[in-house]
Design a protein around this motif. Structure first.
Motif, PDB file in Angstrom:
ATOM      1  N   THR A   1       9.468  -1.226   4.219  1.00  0.00           N
ATOM      2  CA  THR A   1       8.920   0.141   3.532  1.00  0.00           C
ATOM      3  C   THR A   1       9.933   0.134   2.290  1.00  0.00           C
ATOM      4  N   VAL A   2       9.738   0.711   0.978  1.00  0.00           N
ATOM      5  CA  VAL A   2      10.610   0.649  -0.124  1.00  0.00           C
ATOM      6  C   VAL A   2      10.388   2.348  -0.382  1.00  0.00           C
ATOM      7  N   ASP A   3      10.673   2.422  -1.643  1.00  0.00           N
ATOM      8  CA  ASP A   3      10.481   4.012  -2.480  1.00  0.00           C
ATOM      9  C   ASP A   3      10.032   3.609  -3.635  1.00  0.00           C
TER      10      ASP A   3
ATOM     11  N   CYS B   1       0.258  -1.354  -0.464  1.00  0.00           N
ATOM     12  CA  CYS B   1       0.123   0.039   0.153  1.00  0.00           C
ATOM     13  C   CYS B   1       0.718   1.121   0.246  1.00  0.00           C
ATOM     14  N   ARG B   2       0.060   2.602  -0.507  1.00  0.00           N
ATOM     15  CA  ARG B   2       1.180   3.260  -0.172  1.00  0.00           C
ATOM     16  C   ARG B   2       1.074   4.539   0.422  1.00  0.00           C
ATOM     17  N   LEU B   3       1.991   5.158   1.542  1.00  0.00           N
ATOM     18  CA  LEU B   3       1.587   5.578   2.775  1.00  0.00           C
ATOM     19  C   LEU B   3       1.410   6.937   2.142  1.00  0.00           C
ATOM     20  N   PRO B   4       1.341   7.785   2.941  1.00  0.00           N
ATOM     21  CA  PRO B   4       0.922   9.408   2.607  1.00  0.00           C
ATOM     22  C   PRO B   4       2.065  10.319   2.628  1.00  0.00           C
ATOM     23  N   ASP B   5       2.908   9.522   3.126  1.00  0.00           N
ATOM     24  CA  ASP B   5       4.605  11.100   2.521  1.00  0.00           C
ATOM     25  C   ASP B   5       5.184   9.762   1.492  1.00  0.00           C
ATOM     26  N   GLY B   6       4.133   9.341   0.878  1.00  0.00           N
ATOM     27  CA  GLY B   6       4.705   8.530  -0.482  1.00  0.00           C
ATOM     28  C   GLY B   6       5.412   7.575  -0.283  1.00  0.00           C
TER      29      GLY B   6
ATOM     30  N   PRO C   1      12.894  -6.460   0.328  1.00  0.00           N
ATOM     31  CA  PRO C   1      11.475  -6.563  -0.077  1.00  0.00           C
ATOM     32  C   PRO C   1      11.566  -7.910  -0.845  1.00  0.00           C
ATOM     33  N   SER C   2      10.300  -8.115  -1.441  1.00  0.00           N
ATOM     34  CA  SER C   2       9.969  -8.992  -2.559  1.00  0.00           C
ATOM     35  C   SER C   2      10.550  -8.847  -3.845  1.00  0.00           C
ATOM     36  N   ALA C   3      11.013 -10.024  -4.803  1.00  0.00           N
ATOM     37  CA  ALA C   3      11.692 -10.036  -5.566  1.00  0.00           C
ATOM     38  C   ALA C   3      10.471  -9.170  -6.675  1.00  0.00           C
ATOM     39  N   GLU C   4       9.628  -9.139  -6.503  1.00  0.00           N
ATOM     40  CA  GLU C   4       8.180  -8.127  -7.797  1.00  0.00           C
ATOM     41  C   GLU C   4       8.179  -7.024  -7.228  1.00  0.00           C
ATOM     42  N   THR C   5       8.656  -6.932  -6.413  1.00  0.00           N
ATOM     43  CA  THR C   5       8.545  -5.646  -5.567  1.00  0.00           C
ATOM     44  C   THR C   5       8.389  -4.359  -6.840  1.00  0.00           C
ATOM     45  N   LEU C   6       9.415  -4.528  -7.696  1.00  0.00           N
ATOM     46  CA  LEU C   6       9.689  -3.800  -8.944  1.00  0.00           C
ATOM     47  C   LEU C   6       8.008  -3.229  -9.208  1.00  0.00           C
ATOM     48  N   LEU C   7       7.057  -4.909  -9.459  1.00  0.00           N
ATOM     49  CA  LEU C   7       6.017  -4.415 -10.315  1.00  0.00           C
ATOM     50  C   LEU C   7       4.764  -4.185  -9.621  1.00  0.00           C
ATOM     51  N   HIS C   8       5.430  -3.948  -7.426  1.00  0.00           N
ATOM     52  CA  HIS C   8       4.030  -3.417  -7.121  1.00  0.00           C
ATOM     53  C   HIS C   8       4.429  -0.964  -7.124  1.00  0.00           C
ATOM     54  N   CYS C   9       5.739  -1.240  -7.340  1.00  0.00           N
ATOM     55  CA  CYS C   9       6.271   0.641  -7.503  1.00  0.00           C
ATOM     56  C   CYS C   9       5.415   0.428  -9.033  1.00  0.00           C
ATOM     57  N   GLN C  10       5.958  -0.106 -10.011  1.00  0.00           N
ATOM     58  CA  GLN C  10       5.190   0.027 -11.213  1.00  0.00           C
ATOM     59  C   GLN C  10       3.521   1.253 -11.462  1.00  0.00           C
TER      60      GLN C  10
ATOM     61  N   TYR D   1       2.048   2.337  -8.833  1.00  0.00           N
ATOM     62  CA  TYR D   1       1.993   3.040  -7.892  1.00  0.00           C
ATOM     63  C   TYR D   1       3.214   4.542  -8.633  1.00  0.00           C
ATOM     64  N   ARG D   2       3.862   4.355  -9.022  1.00  0.00           N
ATOM     65  CA  ARG D   2       4.288   5.669 -10.602  1.00  0.00           C
ATOM     66  C   ARG D   2       3.528   5.391 -11.863  1.00  0.00           C
ATOM     67  N   LEU D   3       2.973   4.723 -12.258  1.00  0.00           N
ATOM     68  CA  LEU D   3       2.172   5.430 -13.403  1.00  0.00           C
ATOM     69  C   LEU D   3       0.495   5.595 -13.288  1.00  0.00           C
ATOM     70  N   LEU D   4       0.352   4.968 -12.010  1.00  0.00           N
ATOM     71  CA  LEU D   4      -1.317   5.410 -11.241  1.00  0.00           C
ATOM     72  C   LEU D   4      -1.350   6.348 -10.088  1.00  0.00           C
ATOM     73  N   PRO D   5      -0.766   6.989  -9.890  1.00  0.00           N
ATOM     74  CA  PRO D   5      -0.754   7.685  -8.647  1.00  0.00           C
ATOM     75  C   PRO D   5      -2.231   7.711  -7.552  1.00  0.00           C
ATOM     76  N   ASN D   6      -3.488   7.378  -8.685  1.00  0.00           N
ATOM     77  CA  ASN D   6      -4.172   7.215  -8.033  1.00  0.00           C
ATOM     78  C   ASN D   6      -4.315   5.976  -6.472  1.00  0.00           C
ATOM     79  N   VAL D   7      -3.120   5.455  -7.007  1.00  0.00           N
ATOM     80  CA  VAL D   7      -3.661   4.201  -6.780  1.00  0.00           C
ATOM     81  C   VAL D   7      -2.959   3.759  -5.918  1.00  0.00           C
ATOM     82  N   GLY D   8      -3.556   2.823  -4.698  1.00  0.00           N
ATOM     83  CA  GLY D   8      -3.003   3.369  -3.396  1.00  0.00           C
ATOM     84  C   GLY D   8      -2.739   1.946  -2.438  1.00  0.00           C
ATOM     85  N   ALA D   9      -3.351   0.546  -3.644  1.00  0.00           N
ATOM     86  CA  ALA D   9      -2.892  -0.318  -3.446  1.00  0.00           C
ATOM     87  C   ALA D   9      -2.597  -1.488  -3.763  1.00  0.00           C
ATOM     88  N   VAL D  10      -1.403  -2.895  -3.715  1.00  0.00           N
ATOM     89  CA  VAL D  10      -1.706  -3.151  -5.220  1.00  0.00           C
ATOM     90  C   VAL D  10      -1.144  -4.872  -4.147  1.00  0.00           C
TER      91      VAL D  10
END
Length: 207
Positions: A64-66, A38-43, A78-87, A89-98
């Motif tokens: 937590t990761v950036d 999930c995305r935290l309020p501070d990013g 972190p999980s090996a697939e963390t980059l897919l989660h971060c992708q 959040y990066r592309l869809l700013p309104n998303v809060g959970a993956v």
């Protein structure tokens, strides 16, 4: 870390723990499979550690990761697939959970479907996906080849983000879905898994 940031992390981690229990109860995260974030309020991105059983998570199993997937504390893995989660959040700013799960239906269908996507049509539950208002519409769920090179897999997925209301599936692996918050993401996951189970059952019946 400020008091507010600590409180936000604990709340986010508790949402992740609850989601893990719900997914485990439905058989969607066997053994140590799957990951939840999930995305935290501070990013910052709160995400499950590598190798944790999602049915037995505690707050201590969340780190937590950036947005680049780098842990804020170097000792955390972190999980090996963390980059897919971060992708997401990066592309869809309104998303809060993956959410990422490994159900039987998603695994079997993705390994036997010759097309590049599964088509969902005629099901009332399709309306759980953003932009869907009728069972008469077709919802495409893209299928991507599994790849242990997660950065390369992310590059394959990225061009499709403009039209993936139901998320996507990695062949022989599992689903990725997201939502504005954890509740919305869980609703989409449950909707998708229900529909995949229906498709699998109909194929088993020869329909």
């Amino acid at each position: 870390m400020t008091d507010n940031a600590t409180t936000d992390f604990v709340r986010g981690a508790q949402d992740i723990v609850s989601a893990g229990q719900r997914m485990d109860a439905r058989g969607w995260v066997p053994a140590t499979a799957g990951n939840i974030s999930c995305r935290l309020p501070d990013g910052r991105i709160a995400i499950t550690r590598s190798g944790c059983h999602k049915g037995f998570l505690s707050v201590e199993d969340v780190i937590t990761v950036d947005l680049a997937g780098q842990p804020h504390q170097p000792q955390n893995k972190p999980s090996a697939e963390t980059l897919l989660h971060c992708q997401v959040y990066r592309l869809l700013p309104n998303v809060g959970a993956v959410l990422h799960g490994h159900s039987v239906a998603s695994t079997v269908l993705s390994m036997t479907e010759p097309a590049n996507a599964l088509t969902l049509e005629g099901y009332e539950v399709q309306k759980v996906f953003e932009g869907q208002s009728t069972h008469e519409a077709c919802v495409q769920v893209p299928l991507f080849a599994n790849d242990q090179d997660i950065a390369r897999l992310a590059r394959e997925v990225e061009p499709f983000f403009a039209n993936m209301p139901a998320g996507y599936i990695i062949r022989g692996h599992g689903v990725y879905v997201w939502g504005r918050d954890m509740r919305a993401a869980l609703a989409r996951l449950e909707g998708l898994e229900f529909l995949l189970a229906c498709v699998l059952e109909r194929r088993n019946l020869g329909q």
